[in-house]
Scaffold this active site. Structure first.
Site, PDB file in Angstrom:
ATOM      1  N   HIS A 149     -57.503  67.823  22.225  1.00  0.00           N
ATOM      2  CA  HIS A 149     -58.144  67.354  22.463  1.00  0.00           C
ATOM      3  C   HIS A 149     -58.803  67.321  23.690  1.00  0.00           C
ATOM      4  O   HIS A 149     -60.085  66.574  24.647  1.00  0.00           O
ATOM      5  CB  HIS A 149     -57.655  65.964  22.353  1.00  0.00           C
ATOM      6  N   LYS A 204     -46.695  48.689  28.809  1.00  0.00           N
ATOM      7  CA  LYS A 204     -46.506  49.458  28.621  1.00  0.00           C
ATOM      8  C   LYS A 204     -47.064  49.405  27.005  1.00  0.00           C
ATOM      9  O   LYS A 204     -47.583  50.510  26.852  1.00  0.00           O
ATOM     10  CB  LYS A 204     -45.335  50.313  29.076  1.00  0.00           C
TER      11      LYS A 204
END
Length: 306
Positions: A149, A204
């Site tokens: 990526h 988170k």
């Protein structure tokens, strides 16, 4: 035979330079695909082979201060990128539907060209993510998806900028990606600051949901092209690629979400301490980041206390 290959390569290189958007002339790394390709190939080699072997018999670096500065600098950079995309189109003249590329040298068109280049260049800065993993000996986080990526996105963006007109509805995914990176690097910055900031990281568990939302927005927006009665977007192939990119990564994120949060297959088991806080979490916070697969794919593992 070899001479023909070399000759054809030079002809292709010349053709690419002739088709390059003239408004990109003067921007760093935009004059030839060889420079950026060489950088990315070097990145892959260092990440997969040279770096891990160099660190094999060395102690990992802490890099705590460096990580804090780096992450919050990336927050500022991505916030600026978002601002530029809004100023030069998405917050001013764009309709958020069939927005065409602007071939002109108008201030707005040139502003969008600059915004796209800054976004492109930021992807090379983000290669430092992997360097920090190498120096801190976090080799388990340097996965195929992570390296692919980080290298594939800037490589494809170079071709997208040079061979197609910069601007229009094809830039939406870049703006959304920059928004997500503001959130992501802000989280990493707080994490790198140490355990005392753990109380501010209650959100988170929503990071993966934010990532999923990103790809939903990208896919939905670009899918408008297929249902509009008329949209004369100049480079439909770019539309197809964006749709496939958004859909692919949505599937990858959805699979992670199911495995990690529903089936619980990726949830590590660690022993809790008397104060109810695990050393595992503090260790990750002190090291600078929570684990993630690639640029934008965050692995925020929930800790089971026993």
């Amino acid at each position: 035979m070899l001479g023909d290959i070399i000759s054809n390569a030079f002809e292709l290189h010349t053709l690419v330079l002739q088709r390059t958007d003239h408004r990109l002339h003067g921007y760093l790394m935009m004059h030839s695909p060889l420079v950026m390709t060489s950088i990315l190939l070097t990145y892959v080699l260092l990440s997969v082979y040279v770096g891990p072997r160099f660190m094999a018999n060395r102690k990992p670096f802490s890099l705590k201060t460096t990580m804090v500065i780096y992450n919050f600098s990336m927050v500022a950079l991505n916030a600026y990128i978002v601002h530029q995309f809004l100023v030069w189109g998405w917050g001013t003249t764009y309709t958020w539907r069939c927005d065409l590329c602007d071939f002109s040298d108008s201030p707005q068109a040139l502003g969008m060209v600059r915004a796209c280049w800054i976004f492109f260049f930021s992807k090379f800065i983000e290669l430092l993510d992997t360097l920090f993993f190498v120096l801190r000996k976090k080799h388990s986080q340097i996965t195929f998806l992570h390296v692919f990526h980080h290298s594939f996105m800037p490589w494809t963006w170079w071709w997208g900028m040079t061979l197609t007109p910069v601007g229009g509805m094809g830039t939406f995914h870049a703006m959304v990606n920059a928004v997500v990176h503001v959130i992501m690097y802000f989280y990493y910055g707080l994490s790198a600051a140490g355990p005392r900031f753990q109380k501010y990281l209650w959100w988170k568990k929503y990071m993966t949901a934010i990532q999923l939302t990103q790809f939903i927005l990208i896919s939905v927006h670009i899918s408008q092209y297929y249902v509009m009665e008329k949209c004369d977007y100049q480079v439909p192939m770019w539309i197809h690629l964006i749709w496939m990119y958004g859909t692919l990564f949505f599937i990858l994120f959805a699979n992670f979400w199911v495995q990690a949060y529903i089936k619980g297959k990726r949830l590590p088991v660690v022993k809790s301490h008397e104060n109810g806080v695990t050393q595992a979490i503090f260790k990750e916070l002190e090291n600078g980041t929570m684990p993630y697969l690639s640029n934008g794919i965050v692995l925020l593992s929930k800790v089971k206390e026993i």
